[in-house]
Write an enzyme that holds these catalytic residues in place. Structure first.
Site: not given
Ligand code: NAD
Length: 433
Positions: A86, A151, A153, A207, A254-256, A263, A266
Site C-alpha cells: 500500500t 501487522e 513486525l 496501526k 536515538h538521534a540520527g 512504513c 508513507k
Molecule cells: N515491510 C514491513 O516492515 C511492514 C510492516 C508492517 C506492515 N507492512 C504493510 O504490509 C503491506 C505489505 O508490505 P511489504 O513490505 O510486504 O510489501 P512488498 O512490496 O514487499 O510485497 C507486496 C507483494 O504483493 C504482491 N502483489 C501485489 N498485488 C498483488 C495481487 N493482486 N496478487 C498477488 N500478489 C500481489 C507484489 O508482487 C509483492 O510481491 C503494506 O501495506 C505495508 O505497509 C509492512
C-alpha cells in the site's frame, strides 16, 4: 488450518512462513511470476534474518508452498490474508489501495464456502468496508467476513516479532470470523501474547496511530539533538535521562538522520490524508512529517559543511544504504536523500552496504558501489555512517584514516566516541553532541 496469503513480500513471506511453522497449511500467492518461481526453487528474494531456513523447513514439511494461482488458493483456504503493498499514491500521498482492491476483486470471484478475508496490509480506516463491497460486487452469493489484522513486525527482527508480538490486533464484530482468527493465532494465545479484539475501524486506525507515534518520538529526539548541538548538551545523555522515565521509555530515542523505510514515511502521510478527508487536523503528525523531510537533506548539508562547505569534485563515502540494519530494504532510506543532496552539491559518491546495493541501485545513479567500507573510503574526503550495521561498529579507524585525505568521519548514528576518533587525527562530526 488452510491459509492463503496474497502477496509474497516482506510481510506476506514472514507471515506465511510463521503460520506454517505454527502447523497451519499455507499457500503464498503473488502476481510476480519470477519471484514465485524463485520461491518454488527455495530461493528467498529478500534478506530477512532466519527467513530462508524457516521457509526451507516448512516447504520440506509440506506445510508451505508458493503459487501464482490466486483463485485456486482462495478456493482451498478457510482464511485468506491480503498482504500486498500500500505505497503512497503518486501525487497526493494517499495510500494507494489499487493492489488491495484488485486482490479483493480476485478473492471475491473465487470464494467458495465461508471464507475469512483478512487485511494485513496497512490500510486507511474504512478500507475494510470497501473490501467487503468489492467482494460482494464480484460475488453476490459469497459467504465471507472481512477482518482487519494489521501487522506490526519490524524488518530485521520480523520472525521474532511475528512469533513473540507485543500484541495481535484483530478488528471484527463477526463472532464466526473471530473464532477463526483465534484458531489462526492459537499457538500465540498459548504463549500468552496479548490478543486484542476491537471493531475493524479501530484496528485499522491503531496501526497508523502506532506508526505515527513512533515517528513522533524519532522526530522529537532529532529536534532535541539540534538544540543539544547549539547548547553544549549531549543528546545521548539527554535521551538516556528521559528514557528511564517509564512513561516515556528508552526506545526510538536515538538521534540520527531521520526516519525512513517502507512504513513510517508513507503511513504518516496517509494518516494526514485521512485526517484531511475527515476534516480533523493532525497538527502533531504534520509537524513530524515536515521536520523529518527537512532533516534528510539537512544531513546532506551537514556533510558538505564538514568538508569545507564545498563538495564539488570531492569524494564522499557512504556506509549504509538501507533504512536500518539487517534488511535489504532501501525504500525511503535517509541514505537515498543524503546521496542525492551530495550529488546536487557536486560530490562524487561511493557507497558500501552489506545488503542494500541491489535495491539502492534501482533508484540512484552515478554511485560507485564498493565491496568494503575501506574500498569506499579510498581517497574520500569524508566517510559517513548512515546505517548502524554491526560491521560499522568496530571499523578499523586507523585503516579508514589511512584511506582518507582530509579525515572527516560523519557519524550520523552516534556509534563512535569523539575522543577515539580525534585521537587518530580525524575530524569527527556526530548528531546532537
Ligand atoms: N515491510 C514491513 O516492515 C511492514 C510492516 C508492517 C506492515 N507492512 C504493510 O504490509 C503491506 C505489505 O508490505 P511489504 O513490505 O510486504 O510489501 P512488498 O512490496 O514487499 O510485497 C507486496 C507483494 O504483493 C504482491 N502483489 C501485489 N498485488 C498483488 C495481487 N493482486 N496478487 C498477488 N500478489 C500481489 C507484489 O508482487 C509483492 O510481491 C503494506 O501495506 C505495508 O505497509 C509492512
Amino acid at each position: 488450518m488452510k491459509i492463503g496469503v496474497v502477496g509474497s513480500g516482506y510481510v506476506g513471506l514472514v507471515s506465511g512462513a510463521c503460520f506454517a511453522d505454527f502447523g497451519h497449511e499455507v499457500t503464498c500467492v503473488d502476481i510476480d511470476e519470477e519471484k514465485t518461481a524463485a520461491l518454488c526453487r527455495g530461493e528467498v528474494p529478500i534478506f530477512e534474518p532466519g527467513l530462508d531456513t524457516l521457509i526451507e523447513r516448512n516447504m520440506a514439511a509440506g506445510r508451505l508452498s508458493f503459487t501464482t494461482d490466486l483463485a485456486g488458493t482462495v478456493r482451498g483456504s478457510e482464511v485468506v490474508f491480503i498482504a500486498v503493498g500500500t505505497p503512497s499514491r503518486r501525487g497526493d500521498g494517499h495510500a494507494d489501495l489499487s493492489y488491495v482492491e484488485s486482490a479483493a476483486r480476485e478473492i471475491g470471484a473465487a470464494i467458495e464456502g465461508f471464507t475469512v478475508v483478512v487485511t494485513k496490509s496497512t490500510v486507511p480506516v474504512g478500507t475494510g468496508e470497501r473490501v467487503e463491497e468489492i467482494i460482494r460486487e464480484a460475488n453476490p452469493d459469497a459467504d465471507f467476513a472481512v477482518v482487519s489484522n494489521p501487522e506490526f513486525l519490524r524488518e530485521g527482527a520480523a520472525i521474532s516479532d511475528f512469533k513473540r508480538p507485543d500484541r495481535i490486533v484483530i478488528g471484527s464484530d463477526n463472532p464466526r470470523a473471530l473464532e477463526v482468527m483465534r484458531e489462526v493465532y492459537r499457538p500465540l494465545f498459548l504463549n500468552k501474547s496479548p490478543v486484542v479484539e476491537m471493531n475493524r475501524s479501530s484496528a485499522e486506525l491503531a496501526k497508523y496511530a502506532s506508526n505515527a507515534f513512533l515517528a513522533t518520538k524519532i522526530a522529537f529526539i532529532n529536534e532535541i539533538a539540534d538544540l543539544c548541538e547549539k547548547t553544549g548538551a549531549d543528546v545521548q545523555n539527554v535521551a538516556h535521562a528521559i528514557g528511564l522515565d517509564k512513561r516515556i521509555g528508552p526506545k526510538f530515542l536515538h538521534a540520527g538522520p531521520g526516519y525512513g523505510g517502507s512504513c513510517f514515511p508513507k503511513d504518516t502521510l496517509a494518516l494526514l490524508k485521512t485526517a484531511q478527508d475527515y476534516e480533523v487536523p493532525q497538527l502533531i503528525v504534520e509537524s513530524v512529517v515536515s521536520s523529518n523531510d527537512k532533516r534528510k537533506r539537512a544531513m546532506g548539508r551537514r556533510i558538505v559543511h564538514a568538508i569545507g562547505d564545498n563538495a564539488r569534485g570531492k569524494k564522499v563515502a557512504i556506509l549504509g544504504l538501507t533504512f536500518k540494519p539487517e534488511t535489504d530494504d532501501t525504500r525511503d532510506s535517509p541514505a537515498i536523500a543524503i546521496i542525492q543532496a551530495l550529488q546536487d552539491a557536486g560530490a562524487k559518491v561511493a557507497a558500501y552496504d552489506p545488503q542494500g546495493v541491489e535495491q539502492a541501485s534501482m533508484v540512484l545513479t552515478d554511485v560507485d558501489y564498493a565491496s568494503s567500507p575501506y574500498e569506499a573510503a579510498q581517497d574520500a574526503e569524508a566517510v559517513v555512517i548512515v546505517t548502524e550495521w554491526d560491521e560499522f561498529r568496530a571499523l578499523d579507524l586507523s585503516r579508514i584514516r589511512d584511506c582518507m585525505r582530509d579525515l572527516v568521519l560523519v557519524d550520523l548514528r552516534n556509534i563512535y566516541h569523539r575522543q577515539e576518533v580525534e585521537r587518530l587525527g580525524m575530524k569527527y562530526v556526530a548528531v546532537g553532541r
